[in-house]
Structure formats: structure tokens, C-alpha cells
Design a protein around this motif. Structure first.
Motif, PDB file in Angstrom:
ATOM      1  N   LEU A  45       0.826  -1.208   0.000  1.00  0.00           N
ATOM      2  CA  LEU A  45       0.000   0.000   0.000  1.00  0.00           C
ATOM      3  C   LEU A  45       0.861   1.259   0.000  1.00  0.00           C
ATOM      4  O   LEU A  45       0.583   2.211  -0.733  1.00  0.00           O
ATOM      5  CB  LEU A  45      -0.936  -0.018   1.208  1.00  0.00           C
ATOM      6  N   LEU A  46       1.919   1.272   0.790  1.00  0.00           N
ATOM      7  CA  LEU A  46       2.814   2.434   0.806  1.00  0.00           C
ATOM      8  C   LEU A  46       3.478   2.610  -0.561  1.00  0.00           C
ATOM      9  O   LEU A  46       3.578   3.723  -1.068  1.00  0.00           O
ATOM     10  CB  LEU A  46       3.877   2.299   1.894  1.00  0.00           C
ATOM     11  N   PHE A  78      12.736   3.603  -4.532  1.00  0.00           N
ATOM     12  CA  PHE A  78      11.872   3.544  -3.361  1.00  0.00           C
ATOM     13  C   PHE A  78      12.138   2.244  -2.615  1.00  0.00           C
ATOM     14  O   PHE A  78      12.256   1.188  -3.227  1.00  0.00           O
ATOM     15  CB  PHE A  78      10.401   3.588  -3.801  1.00  0.00           C
ATOM     16  N   ARG A  79      12.249   2.302  -1.295  1.00  0.00           N
ATOM     17  CA  ARG A  79      12.373   1.075  -0.514  1.00  0.00           C
ATOM     18  C   ARG A  79      11.841   1.289   0.894  1.00  0.00           C
ATOM     19  O   ARG A  79      11.924   2.385   1.444  1.00  0.00           O
ATOM     20  CB  ARG A  79      13.796   0.555  -0.470  1.00  0.00           C
ATOM     21  N   VAL A  80      11.281   0.233   1.435  1.00  0.00           N
ATOM     22  CA  VAL A  80      10.858   0.239   2.828  1.00  0.00           C
ATOM     23  C   VAL A  80      12.066  -0.188   3.648  1.00  0.00           C
ATOM     24  O   VAL A  80      12.663  -1.231   3.398  1.00  0.00           O
ATOM     25  CB  VAL A  80       9.657  -0.706   3.052  1.00  0.00           C
ATOM     26  N   GLN A  81      12.439   0.636   4.597  1.00  0.00           N
ATOM     27  CA  GLN A  81      13.594   0.343   5.436  1.00  0.00           C
ATOM     28  C   GLN A  81      13.227  -0.556   6.617  1.00  0.00           C
ATOM     29  O   GLN A  81      14.022  -1.393   7.025  1.00  0.00           O
ATOM     30  CB  GLN A  81      14.183   1.655   5.967  1.00  0.00           C
ATOM     31  N   ALA A  82      12.033  -0.357   7.164  1.00  0.00           N
ATOM     32  CA  ALA A  82      11.584  -1.145   8.315  1.00  0.00           C
ATOM     33  C   ALA A  82      10.072  -1.044   8.413  1.00  0.00           C
ATOM     34  O   ALA A  82       9.479  -0.055   7.979  1.00  0.00           O
ATOM     35  CB  ALA A  82      12.229  -0.628   9.600  1.00  0.00           C
ATOM     36  N   LEU A  98       5.753   2.341   9.159  1.00  0.00           N
ATOM     37  CA  LEU A  98       6.759   2.104   8.120  1.00  0.00           C
ATOM     38  C   LEU A  98       7.801   3.214   8.135  1.00  0.00           C
ATOM     39  O   LEU A  98       7.469   4.388   8.305  1.00  0.00           O
ATOM     40  CB  LEU A  98       6.108   2.073   6.736  1.00  0.00           C
ATOM     41  N   VAL A  99       9.045   2.831   7.964  1.00  0.00           N
ATOM     42  CA  VAL A  99      10.143   3.768   7.755  1.00  0.00           C
ATOM     43  C   VAL A  99      10.640   3.468   6.354  1.00  0.00           C
ATOM     44  O   VAL A  99      10.869   2.313   6.009  1.00  0.00           O
ATOM     45  CB  VAL A  99      11.269   3.577   8.792  1.00  0.00           C
ATOM     46  N   TRP A 100      10.793   4.509   5.529  1.00  0.00           N
ATOM     47  CA  TRP A 100      11.113   4.256   4.128  1.00  0.00           C
ATOM     48  C   TRP A 100      12.007   5.340   3.543  1.00  0.00           C
ATOM     49  O   TRP A 100      12.223   6.377   4.153  1.00  0.00           O
ATOM     50  CB  TRP A 100       9.835   4.097   3.323  1.00  0.00           C
ATOM     51  N   ALA A 101      12.508   5.043   2.364  1.00  0.00           N
ATOM     52  CA  ALA A 101      13.414   5.948   1.664  1.00  0.00           C
ATOM     53  C   ALA A 101      12.974   6.062   0.209  1.00  0.00           C
ATOM     54  O   ALA A 101      12.406   5.120  -0.347  1.00  0.00           O
ATOM     55  CB  ALA A 101      14.844   5.412   1.723  1.00  0.00           C
ATOM     56  N   THR A 115       5.700   6.733   7.902  1.00  0.00           N
ATOM     57  CA  THR A 115       4.284   6.703   7.532  1.00  0.00           C
ATOM     58  C   THR A 115       3.574   5.691   8.414  1.00  0.00           C
ATOM     59  O   THR A 115       4.087   4.600   8.643  1.00  0.00           O
ATOM     60  CB  THR A 115       4.111   6.301   6.047  1.00  0.00           C
ATOM     61  N   ASP A 116       2.398   6.060   8.897  1.00  0.00           N
ATOM     62  CA  ASP A 116       1.524   5.138   9.621  1.00  0.00           C
ATOM     63  C   ASP A 116       0.285   4.901   8.772  1.00  0.00           C
ATOM     64  O   ASP A 116      -0.350   5.861   8.318  1.00  0.00           O
ATOM     65  CB  ASP A 116       1.095   5.716  10.972  1.00  0.00           C
TER      66      ASP A 116
END
Length: 138
Positions: A45-46, A78-82, A98-101, A115-116
Motif C-alpha cells: 500500500l505504501l 523507493f524502498r521500505v527500510q523497516a 513504516l520507515v522508508w526511503a 508513515t503510519d
């Protein structure tokens, strides 16, 4: 005091430390199956929100405006870090942290974005199974 988090701009090598810090900050309170499902859906979704890829899968979340919206971030950068999923105040609610870059359309790369995403447990009338449904932002 030394931070347990990697310095900003560390890249993929720092992602594991971010994941471990999230898990330590918010102890698990969902079943492993629910957390696994929510983490997977939250990532997708993110990605859809940030890059535009896959938005059609969630018309209730993104709406039916009919007009194309330019993605804010390049899919390739784009990537999700955690990511973790936790109870959202009630048994039928959850929040995915989510923590992302990503690199935006202007070429600026930023990591450690937060992002929540909020979800509600819904039951299928067809098979009686439960699933998690993303809740639109208000």
C-alpha cells in the motif's frame, strides 16, 4: 549518548538497525499471522501511494477521481527500510508503522521517512474469513 540508529544516508546496511529499533520500541501485540499479513499489505500500500504502482487495487483508499496522479517518488528508487504492525487501540484495529526511503520527482533522495497506515479487521461474507482493510486518511 550514542544512537542505536544508523546515521541518515547509511543506505541498506542501516535498515536492519532501524527494524530492530522499531521492534524494541513497540513490543508485538498481534498474532504472528496478523502481523505478517499487515506488514505485507502495508508495504504494498505504501509503494502504491508513493509510486502510483498498484493504486487500482485499493479504490476505497485512493478514491475514484478518474484522473491520473503523477507519482511523487520513482519506483526504482523507493524502498521500505523497516515495518512493524501493532494493535490500533482495539482488537479490530491495527496500525502499520513504516520507515522508508525514496527519490522524489525532483531528484532529492531522503531516507528515514515515517508513515503510519491504519487498518480495520473485516469479515468476508463469502467465506467468513477475516482480513485487514486499509482505512482512508481523514
Amino acid at each position: 549518548m550514542v544512537s542505536a540508529l544508523p546515521p541518515q544516508g547509511e543506505g541498506r546496511p542501516g535498515d536492519r538497525a532501524i527494524q530492530l529499533a522499531l521492534q524494541a520500541a513497540w513490543p508485538a501485540d498481534l498474532s504472528p499471522d496478523d502481523e505478517r499479513q499487515l506488514r505485507a499489505v502495508g508495504r504494498v500500500l505504501l509503494r502504491a501511494d508513493a509510486t502510483g504502482i498498484g493504486r487500482a487495487r485499493w479504490p476505497g483508499f485512493f478514491g475514484h477521481s478518474g484522473r491520473a496522479i503523477a507519482p511523487a517518488f520513482a519506483a526504482a528508487r523507493f524502498r521500505v527500510q523497516a515495518v512493524i504492525a501493532r494493535r490500533g487501540g482495539a482488537a479490530d484495529r491495527a496500525v502499520v508503522h513504516l520507515v522508508w526511503a525514496g527519490t522524489d520527482r525532483g531528484g532529492t533522495y531522503t531516507d528515514n521517512r515515517i508513515t503510519d497506515l491504519h487498518f480495520a479487521r473485516t469479515t468476508s461474507m463469502k467465506d467468513g474469513g477475516a482480513t485487514w482493510t486499509p482505512q482512508p486518511r481523514t
